[in-house]
Design an enzyme around this catalytic site. Structure first.
Site, PDB file in Angstrom:
ATOM      1  N   LYS A  56      44.958  43.005  39.624  1.00  9.08           N
ATOM      2  CA  LYS A  56      44.633  43.693  40.886  1.00  9.08           C
ATOM      3  C   LYS A  56      44.143  42.720  41.968  1.00  9.08           C
ATOM      4  CE  LYS A  56      43.854  48.359  39.167  1.00  9.08           C
ATOM      5  NZ  LYS A  56      42.949  49.490  39.042  1.00  9.08           N
ATOM      6  N   ASP A  92      43.676  53.642  44.574  1.00  9.25           N
ATOM      7  CA  ASP A  92      42.521  54.100  43.779  1.00  9.25           C
ATOM      8  C   ASP A  92      41.452  54.675  44.709  1.00  9.25           C
ATOM      9  OD1 ASP A  92      43.429  53.476  41.268  1.00  9.25           O
ATOM     10  OD2 ASP A  92      42.500  51.495  41.201  1.00  9.25           O
TER      11      ASP A  92
HETATM   12  P1  NAP Z   1      37.042  45.574  35.327  1.00  8.90           P
HETATM   13  O1  NAP Z   1      37.419  44.995  36.640  1.00  8.90           O
HETATM   14  O2  NAP Z   1      37.293  44.813  34.083  1.00  8.90           O
HETATM   15  O3  NAP Z   1      35.481  45.942  35.436  1.00  8.90           O
HETATM   16  C1  NAP Z   1      34.781  46.615  34.453  1.00  8.90           C
HETATM   17  C2  NAP Z   1      33.299  46.313  34.633  1.00  8.90           C
HETATM   18  O4  NAP Z   1      32.635  46.990  33.600  1.00  8.90           O
HETATM   19  C3  NAP Z   1      32.955  44.847  34.483  1.00  8.90           C
HETATM   20  O5  NAP Z   1      32.976  44.203  35.717  1.00  8.90           O
HETATM   21  C4  NAP Z   1      31.566  44.880  33.868  1.00  8.90           C
HETATM   22  O6  NAP Z   1      30.575  44.938  34.881  1.00  8.90           O
HETATM   23  C5  NAP Z   1      31.552  46.203  33.115  1.00  8.90           C
HETATM   24  N1  NAP Z   1      31.742  45.992  31.688  1.00  8.90           N
HETATM   25  C6  NAP Z   1      32.785  45.410  31.063  1.00  8.90           C
HETATM   26  N2  NAP Z   1      32.601  45.410  29.731  1.00  8.90           N
HETATM   27  C7  NAP Z   1      31.398  45.997  29.509  1.00  8.90           C
HETATM   28  C8  NAP Z   1      30.646  46.285  28.344  1.00  8.90           C
HETATM   29  N3  NAP Z   1      31.078  45.953  27.123  1.00  8.90           N
HETATM   30  N4  NAP Z   1      29.448  46.893  28.494  1.00  8.90           N
HETATM   31  C9  NAP Z   1      28.984  47.237  29.726  1.00  8.90           C
HETATM   32  N5  NAP Z   1      29.669  46.976  30.861  1.00  8.90           N
HETATM   33  C10 NAP Z   1      30.856  46.373  30.759  1.00  8.90           C
HETATM   34  O7  NAP Z   1      37.760  46.966  35.109  1.00  8.90           O
HETATM   35  P2  NAP Z   1      38.092  48.070  36.223  1.00  8.90           P
HETATM   36  O8  NAP Z   1      39.473  47.876  36.686  1.00  8.90           O
HETATM   37  O9  NAP Z   1      37.002  48.072  37.205  1.00  8.90           O
HETATM   38  O10 NAP Z   1      38.086  49.390  35.345  1.00  8.90           O
HETATM   39  C11 NAP Z   1      36.894  49.934  34.847  1.00  8.90           C
HETATM   40  C12 NAP Z   1      37.180  51.261  34.150  1.00  8.90           C
HETATM   41  O11 NAP Z   1      37.700  52.192  35.079  1.00  8.90           O
HETATM   42  C13 NAP Z   1      38.235  51.133  33.034  1.00  8.90           C
HETATM   43  O12 NAP Z   1      37.867  51.973  31.992  1.00  8.90           O
HETATM   44  C14 NAP Z   1      39.498  51.657  33.706  1.00  8.90           C
HETATM   45  O13 NAP Z   1      40.399  52.218  32.773  1.00  8.90           O
HETATM   46  C15 NAP Z   1      38.920  52.735  34.622  1.00  8.90           C
HETATM   47  N6  NAP Z   1      39.791  53.008  35.777  1.00  8.90           N
HETATM   48  C16 NAP Z   1      40.266  54.274  35.908  1.00  8.90           C
HETATM   49  C17 NAP Z   1      41.047  54.613  36.997  1.00  8.90           C
HETATM   50  C18 NAP Z   1      41.564  56.020  37.125  1.00  8.90           C
HETATM   51  O14 NAP Z   1      42.496  56.244  37.894  1.00  8.90           O
HETATM   52  N7  NAP Z   1      40.978  56.969  36.438  1.00  8.90           N
HETATM   53  C19 NAP Z   1      41.358  53.636  37.947  1.00  8.90           C
HETATM   54  C20 NAP Z   1      40.839  52.357  37.803  1.00  8.90           C
HETATM   55  C21 NAP Z   1      40.051  52.051  36.696  1.00  8.90           C
HETATM   56  P3  NAP Z   1      29.210  44.102  34.726  1.00  8.90           P
HETATM   57  O15 NAP Z   1      29.628  42.715  34.328  1.00  8.90           O
HETATM   58  O16 NAP Z   1      28.628  44.173  36.090  1.00  8.90           O
HETATM   59  O17 NAP Z   1      28.342  44.745  33.699  1.00  8.90           O
END
Ligand code: NAP
Length: 407
Positions: A56, A92
């Site tokens: 992304k 999004d």
């Molecule tokens: P990302 O960029 O990898 O960010 C996830 C964040 O979650 C990380 O920056 C981290 O923040 C935290 N994290 C990661 N592993 C963790 C753990 N083991 N324990 C606690 N915190 C943790 O991912 P993303 O794209 O933002 O997506 C996040 C979630 O949203 C995913 O589950 C994804 O499937 C969902 N999502 C859904 C939609 C939808 O349309 N429904 C759209 C986009 C994303 P910190 O380092 O600050 O703790």
């Protein structure tokens, strides 16, 4: 048009099914390694792309233009090739706007905790700030973390933008909701499972609990409009949401031994296109012993442990019809495992009509007594009650009707 989803490991994605409902264009999955990303973007055979983890942000230097929303968020989830130029945007943002509207929550002037600081968190923060919320980001590192989260016990809304609780690592929650007595609602961007532990905890408090499927559908609608340049009329987001829920939700049958769960389950699977799984057969496969042998050699507690392991394995899968063993309701721990992705139907047959042929366990016990002791547990687990004393096809039809009307 030729469109698709760009990512590294895509596994089972809902996107092709969603886009099949949205427009008359081809939609493929493109798994691309980082070293091939630039070449794919420049020379790949596509007109439009959705972009997912881990690209992304990394696609941005290879694009010719960004929309203002993509610029503000610093992330792109949709790309259009137009007049030879690659233009990136972020749908999004519109997806989460739609999710907030659908949830009925009013973030204005309220403290909202956003868990995680990644790409989706940035989208959530931007939208909540537009609503006038007091947004606090909880990160594993930083000023506001899980260690001092209790200082925000006045939070009204909590949004999970971390992958904690997501398939296949279900059953874990990033926070304890007991810390937030004023909570009005929890939004979880995760949509698989349908109910994360966090959402089940919110359900137990009778507050708003919504998963990310609506957001997924809403952002896809917006991406399809961007690809084709045509608005899509009507409630297509609602239709996509219902369609994916219909495909993914498990139908779970509980009830006394011999009440017809396997027979009804097989018919249901044939009618709904889901896969039938008999939990007792799975236990025998896993334990490598028949159930009467497990009871005779190891005892009931060992059998119940095998059973919970099978519930753990099956409950988080999608699109199944699961016939459970008659006693699975005696273990409360099995409820969240089944509830996370499923609707539970209690198949009822009068005790004198229960089948006992070829069931040594049923032949050696007082079924009436067993029914009386388990009745409240069946009630506790079930979403719907179905009479199966008459024609089995009538029971199947009743289940399908009740299941469809609650999608
Ligand atoms: P990302 O960029 O990898 O960010 C996830 C964040 O979650 C990380 O920056 C981290 O923040 C935290 N994290 C990661 N592993 C963790 C753990 N083991 N324990 C606690 N915190 C943790 O991912 P993303 O794209 O933002 O997506 C996040 C979630 O949203 C995913 O589950 C994804 O499937 C969902 N999502 C859904 C939609 C939808 O349309 N429904 C759209 C986009 C994303 P910190 O380092 O600050 O703790």
């Amino acid at each position: 048009m030729k469109c698709g989803l760009l990512g590294r490991k895509l596994g089972h994605s809902y996107s092709p099914a969603i886009h099949a409902l949205l427009g008359d264009y081809e939609y493929d999955l493109y798994e691309v390694e980082p070293e091939n990303l630039e070449d794919f973007l420049r020379n790949g055979d596509f007109d439009g792309l959705n972009v997912t983890i881990p690209y992304k942000q990394t696609v941005i230097p290879h694009l010719d233009e960004l929309t203002s929303v993509a610029k503000e968020l610093g992330a792109v989830n949709t790309i259009l090739r137009k007049n030879g130029k690659l233009i990136g945007t972020n749908t999004d943002y519109f997806g989460f706007h739609s999710m907030i509207a659908k949830s009925g929550l009013s973030p204005a002037g309220k403290k909202c905790l956003v868990l995680g600081s990644g790409g989706a968190s940035k989208v959530v923060q931007t939208v909540l700030q537009e609503y006038g919320a007091d947004v606090i980001v909880i990160s594993r590192t930083g000023e506001n973390s899980y260690h001092n989260i209790a200082i925000h016990s006045d939070a009204a809304i909590l949004v999970n933008a971390t992958p904690v609780g997501m398939y296949p690592n279900t059953g874990t929650s990033p926070v304890d909701l007991d810390l937030f007595p004023n909570l009005e609602g929890v939004l979880d961007l995760i949509y698989n499972p349908a109910r994360t532990k966090l959402l089940m905890d919110a359900e137990n408090r009778s507050i708003v609990a919504m998963n990310g499927l609506w957001m997924l559908a809403a952002q896809a609608k917006c991406a399809a409009e961007y690809f084709t340049g045509m608005p899509i009329p009507g409630d297509i987001t609602g239709q996509i949401h219902a369609d994916i829920k219909r495909r993914s939700e498990n139908i779970i049958l509980i009830g006394m031994p011999g009440c017809g769960k396997s027979t009804v389950g097989k018919l249901l699977a044939a009618k709904t296109g889901k896969l039938f799984v008999d939990a007792d057969a799975e236990i025998e496969k896993m334990a490598k012993k028949t159930i009467p042998r497990i009871f005779a050699e190891d005892g009931e507690p060992v059998f119940r442990n095998w059973e919970t392991q099978v519930m753990e394995k099956l409950g988080k899968e999608s699109g199944l019809v699961i016939a459970t063993g008659g006693g699975c309701v005696t273990m409360e721990r099995n409820y969240p495992l089944l509830h996370q992705n499923g609707r539970i139907f209690w198949l009822q047959r009068d005790v004198e009509n229960l089948a006992t042929d070829g069931r040594p366990l049923s032949q050696n016990i007082d079924l009436k007594e067993m029914y009386e002791s388990r009745k409240a547990m069946y009630q506790r687990f079930s979403d719907h009650e179905i009479d199966n004393n008459g024609d089995v096809h009538a029971a199947v039809t009743e289940i399908i009707t009740k299941w469809r009307c609650c999608i």
